[in-house]
Design a protein around this motif. Sequence first.
Motif, short mmCIF file in Angstrom:
data_model
loop_
_atom_site.label_atom_id
_atom_site.label_comp_id
_atom_site.label_asym_id
_atom_site.label_seq_id
_atom_site.Cartn_x
_atom_site.Cartn_y
_atom_site.Cartn_z
N HIS A 46 0.84 -1.21 0.00
CA HIS A 46 0.00 0.00 0.00
C HIS A 46 0.87 1.25 0.00
CE1 HIS A 46 0.47 0.83 4.37
NE2 HIS A 46 0.37 -0.47 4.56
N ASP A 69 6.16 0.97 7.01
CA ASP A 69 4.75 0.60 6.78
C ASP A 69 4.18 1.52 5.73
OD1 ASP A 69 2.20 -0.38 6.94
OD2 ASP A 69 1.72 0.52 8.87
N MET A 70 4.40 1.19 4.41
CA MET A 70 5.31 0.18 3.94
C MET A 70 5.98 0.60 2.65
SD MET A 70 2.50 -2.63 2.45
CE MET A 70 3.77 -3.68 1.77
N GLU A 74 -5.11 1.28 2.54
CA GLU A 74 -4.99 0.10 3.42
C GLU A 74 -5.20 0.49 4.87
OE1 GLU A 74 -3.46 -2.91 6.05
OE2 GLU A 74 -2.67 -0.86 5.88
N GLU A 75 -4.76 1.71 5.20
CA GLU A 75 -4.79 2.12 6.61
C GLU A 75 -6.19 2.46 7.12
OE1 GLU A 75 -2.47 1.56 8.45
OE2 GLU A 75 -0.57 1.72 7.41
N GLU A 110 2.81 -7.08 3.15
CA GLU A 110 3.18 -6.91 4.55
C GLU A 110 2.44 -7.94 5.40
OE1 GLU A 110 1.71 -3.13 6.06
OE2 GLU A 110 -0.25 -3.50 5.22
ZN LIG Z 1 0.83 -1.40 6.41
#
Ligand SMILES: [Zn+2]
Length: 442
Positions: A89, A121-122, A155-156, A183
Motif C-alpha cells: 500500500h 509501513d510500507m 490500506e490504513e 506486509e
Molecule cells: Zn501497512
Amino acid sequence: MTSDAASARPDPTAEVVDLCRDLLRIDTTNTGDNDTSVGERRAAEYVAEKLAEVGVESVLHESAPGRANVVARIPGADPSRGALLVHGHLDVVPADADEWSVHPFSGEERDGYLWGRGAIDMKDFDAMVLAVVRHWQRTGVRPPRDIVLAYTADEEAGSDYGARFLVENHRDLFDGCTEAIGEVGGFSYSVNDSQRLYLIETAEKGIDWLRLHAKGRPGHGSMVHDDNAVTALAEAVARIGRHRFPVVVTDTVRAFLEEVSDLLGIELDPNDPETAIAKLGPIANIIGATIRNTANPTRLAAGYKDNVIPGRATATIDCRSLPGQSELLERQLRELVGPDIAIEYVQRQPALETTFDGDLVEAMSAALRAEDPGARPVPYMLSGGTDAKAFSQLGIRCFGFAPLRLPADLNFSALFHGIDERVPVDGLQFGVRVLDRFLRTC
Ligand SMILES: [Zn+2]
C-alpha cells in the motif's frame, strides 16, 4: 556488453534508497476521509512513471478522486503457472510533525536510517519491489512465472478505496494469481549474534468491529431513575473490557512457539503458552495477541447536556478473532453484554491462515538463508489486518513477506504507526537482495 555499460546501470541496492526517499517525501496521509486524505494519486503516478521508465506498462485506477491504485503484470517464463501477486500500500497513517525528531515527510537519511512516515509501513517494501523490477528490466531478467504488482490506496482505513475496490471492480487484473506476498512479515528478530528469526506471516486475525447500542428512558438528571442507558452501556463495556477470552493455540502459533522455544532454550508448556511468550521481549506484544480473541472498547458516545439522562448510548469495541472463531466470539460477546444491549457489526473481515510449507515457502526461506546464514524462518500470525484480507477473497494464498534485516536493539513493532518511524538503510538493501533471489525462484 562492456563492463562500462554494466557499471552505468544503477545498482538496485543503491537505487532502493532513492526510491524509498522519494516515496517518503510524498505525503500520502490517509485520514479515513476522502476530503482530507492526500497524495495517494501522486505516489501512484510516481510508481507508474518509474515502471514506465523501464518499459513496464501499468494501469491506474481511481476509486474516488485522488484515491489511486496502480497495477502491472510482468510476464513470466512459464505462463501456464499461476501468477504471484506482490502487493504494497502507498498510504500512511497521519503523523504529527511536532512529535518527531525529523519532519515525517522529509525522507531524511540520518544515523544509517531513512526516516519518515511509511518507512516500514510500507514504502520500504514498495521501493524494494520497484528497485528489483527496474533492475530486471534493465538487465533482461524474466521471472519464472507471471508477477502481478499492485500498489494500493487506503490500506490504513480498511481498503475500501484500495485493495477491496480492486478486488470488487477489477478482479480481471488478478487473473491466474494463486499466491501473494505483502506486509507484515519477513523481518528479523535477533536471538543472539549469530541467529535471527525471520517472522513470515502465514495467518492474520479477523477484524470484528462492533457497536453496542443501549436504550433507556430519557429523563431529568435530578430524579430517581432506574432505566439509564449510560449505566447499562457502561456495565456492558466494563464486562467486555475486563474479560479474558480463553487461550487457543492455532497451528501457526504452535509452530512459531515450538521453533522459538527450541532456539531460546525455553521450556514450552502447551497449556501455558503465555509464560514462554513473556520471555520474547519486544515481540511478546505481537505474539501475545495471537493466542486468544481480544475485545477492546475504543469509543463511547452518549448525552447532550449535563442534567439530561439520554435515551441512548453507544460504544465501539475493537474485537479481533482467531481463525474460525468469529461466530464463537459473537456468541461470547452476546453473553457478556446481556439481552438488552444491541450489537451492530461495523466491520467484519475474516481471519486468514495458511500452512507454512510448499515451494513458495521454500523459496522465501532459501533466499533469506542465502543472504543471512543465521536466518531461521518461522511462521507467525499477525494480530492486525492487511490488504491480504481482500486479496484472499479471490482464492489467493497470502503471505506476509517484506524481507528486512533489523538491528538487534531496534524495537520494530513500536515503529508501526509510531513516532520517528525509520528503516535501516542496510536493512532495506538486504531486503532488495532477498527479494531479488526470491522472485527469481518463485
Ligand atoms: Zn501497512
